[in-house]
Design a protein around this motif. Structure first.
Motif, PDB file in Angstrom:
ATOM      1  N   GLY A 180     -27.365 -89.159 -29.888  1.00 25.91           N
ATOM      2  CA  GLY A 180     -27.860 -89.104 -31.348  1.00 25.91           C
ATOM      3  C   GLY A 180     -29.385 -90.012 -31.664  1.00 25.91           C
ATOM      4  N   GLN A 181     -30.141 -90.020 -30.552  1.00 27.33           N
ATOM      5  CA  GLN A 181     -31.091 -90.828 -30.447  1.00 27.33           C
ATOM      6  C   GLN A 181     -32.249 -90.256 -29.874  1.00 27.33           C
ATOM      7  N   THR A 182     -32.509 -88.711 -29.811  1.00 20.79           N
ATOM      8  CA  THR A 182     -33.365 -88.375 -28.898  1.00 20.79           C
ATOM      9  C   THR A 182     -34.760 -88.777 -29.563  1.00 20.79           C
ATOM     10  N   ARG A 197     -28.713 -81.022 -34.647  1.00 22.95           N
ATOM     11  CA  ARG A 197     -28.642 -81.350 -36.219  1.00 22.95           C
ATOM     12  C   ARG A 197     -29.884 -82.023 -36.528  1.00 22.95           C
ATOM     13  N   MET A 198     -31.000 -82.544 -35.663  1.00 22.67           N
ATOM     14  CA  MET A 198     -31.943 -83.192 -35.905  1.00 22.67           C
ATOM     15  C   MET A 198     -33.041 -82.411 -36.561  1.00 22.67           C
ATOM     16  N   SER A 199     -33.466 -82.550 -37.413  1.00 24.03           N
ATOM     17  CA  SER A 199     -34.649 -81.841 -38.005  1.00 24.03           C
ATOM     18  C   SER A 199     -36.068 -82.130 -37.474  1.00 24.03           C
ATOM     19  N   ASP A 200     -37.325 -81.423 -37.429  1.00 21.92           N
ATOM     20  CA  ASP A 200     -38.623 -81.542 -37.050  1.00 21.92           C
ATOM     21  C   ASP A 200     -38.795 -82.841 -37.810  1.00 21.92           C
ATOM     22  N   LYS A 231     -33.810 -92.704 -37.169  1.00 19.78           N
ATOM     23  CA  LYS A 231     -33.156 -91.883 -38.017  1.00 19.78           C
ATOM     24  C   LYS A 231     -32.345 -91.029 -37.138  1.00 19.78           C
ATOM     25  N   ASP A 232     -31.047 -91.649 -36.843  1.00 17.50           N
ATOM     26  CA  ASP A 232     -30.266 -91.304 -35.739  1.00 17.50           C
ATOM     27  C   ASP A 232     -29.496 -89.843 -36.279  1.00 17.50           C
ATOM     28  N   GLN A 233     -29.514 -88.939 -35.407  1.00 17.77           N
ATOM     29  CA  GLN A 233     -28.566 -87.718 -35.712  1.00 17.77           C
ATOM     30  C   GLN A 233     -28.777 -86.738 -34.333  1.00 17.77           C
TER      31      GLN A 233
END
Length: 242
Positions: A144-146, A94-97, A88-90
């Protein structure tokens, strides 16, 4: 376990997520070797010879029930290849929990659930091969892949702790860390993105799924009985062993 199952030819191999991509190629290779192959999967058609058990790796009860059924129908599990994974790349800000937690729950915690259950029988038999499918991203990082990178990096600590706990029981545990592989996922990359990555790979190409399966089947074999806690990159030299 019945005598009939115990004496059947081939080992019982569980490959999670064998409906497509790398997992499918791995399952096909074990079938070709004459092993009895089962998969935990959520949907899709399976390769010929692979026994399917519907289970979501985020559901502990479903995972445990699937392994129990495999043991009853095929025999004790000798090899686990934990391959099921999602992205779920972001970008970080911008990445949600939820996007972070969902990826970790499937890729890392889901793997833990499968390993924990499979290890019960392996400990009794004093034999087992555990292979976790990691990623170059878990060692090298990825924009984008944390979430994905953290989940795959976690597999390294998981496998090394497993090795220390179970090594004296005849059980090995290792990670295979593929780089870019020709799958449906990489086929969807824009041409400019593909070209950018290709320039970073000394081999000058993406891997074929079959090239990943070779490392997996080796680690699952008796030839690799003294290899445990290792991370084997299959990335064309991109990560240079990172």
């Amino acid at each position: 376990m019945t005598e009939n199952l115990e004496s059947a030819p081939g080992r019982v191999v569980v490959v999670t997520g064998a409906a497509r991509g790398i997992g499918r190629a791995i399952a096909e290779r074990f079938v070709a070797q004459g092993d009895r192959v089962a998969t935990l999967y959520r949907g899709g058609d399976l390769p010929e010879g692979v026994h399917g058990y519907k289970a979501d790796v985020t559901d502990t009860e479903a995972v445990n029930a699937a392994f129990t059924q495999i043991e009853q129908e095929l025999g004790p599990v000798a090899v686990l290849v934990a391959n099921a994974g999602v992205t779920k790349d972001q970008l970080l800000m911008r990445m949600s929990d939820e996007e972070f937690e969902q990826v970790v729950d499937v890729n890392l915690t889901g793997t833990f659930r499968c390993v924990r259950r499979a290890a019960k029988g392996m400990i009794r038999k004093r034999y087992g091969r555990i292979v976790l499918i990691g990623s170059l991203v878990g060692l090298y990082g990825g924009t984008g892949q944390t979430n994905y990178g953290a989940s795959k990096a976690g597999l390294v600590g998981l496998v090394r702790s497993i090795s220390r706990e179970l090594g004296s029981r005849g059980i090995t545990a290792n990670v295979v860390a593929p780089g870019f592989v020709e799958t449906d996922m990489t086929a969807e990359l824009p041409e400019a993105t593909r070209d950018f990555y290709l320039k970073s790979i000394p081999a000058g190409r993406f891997a074929q799924p079959e090239e990943v399966t070779g490392a997996v089947t080796f680690l699952a074999s008796d030839a690799a009985s003294y290899i445990t806690g290792a991370v084997i990159p299959v990335d064309g030299g991109m990560g240079m062993g990172h």
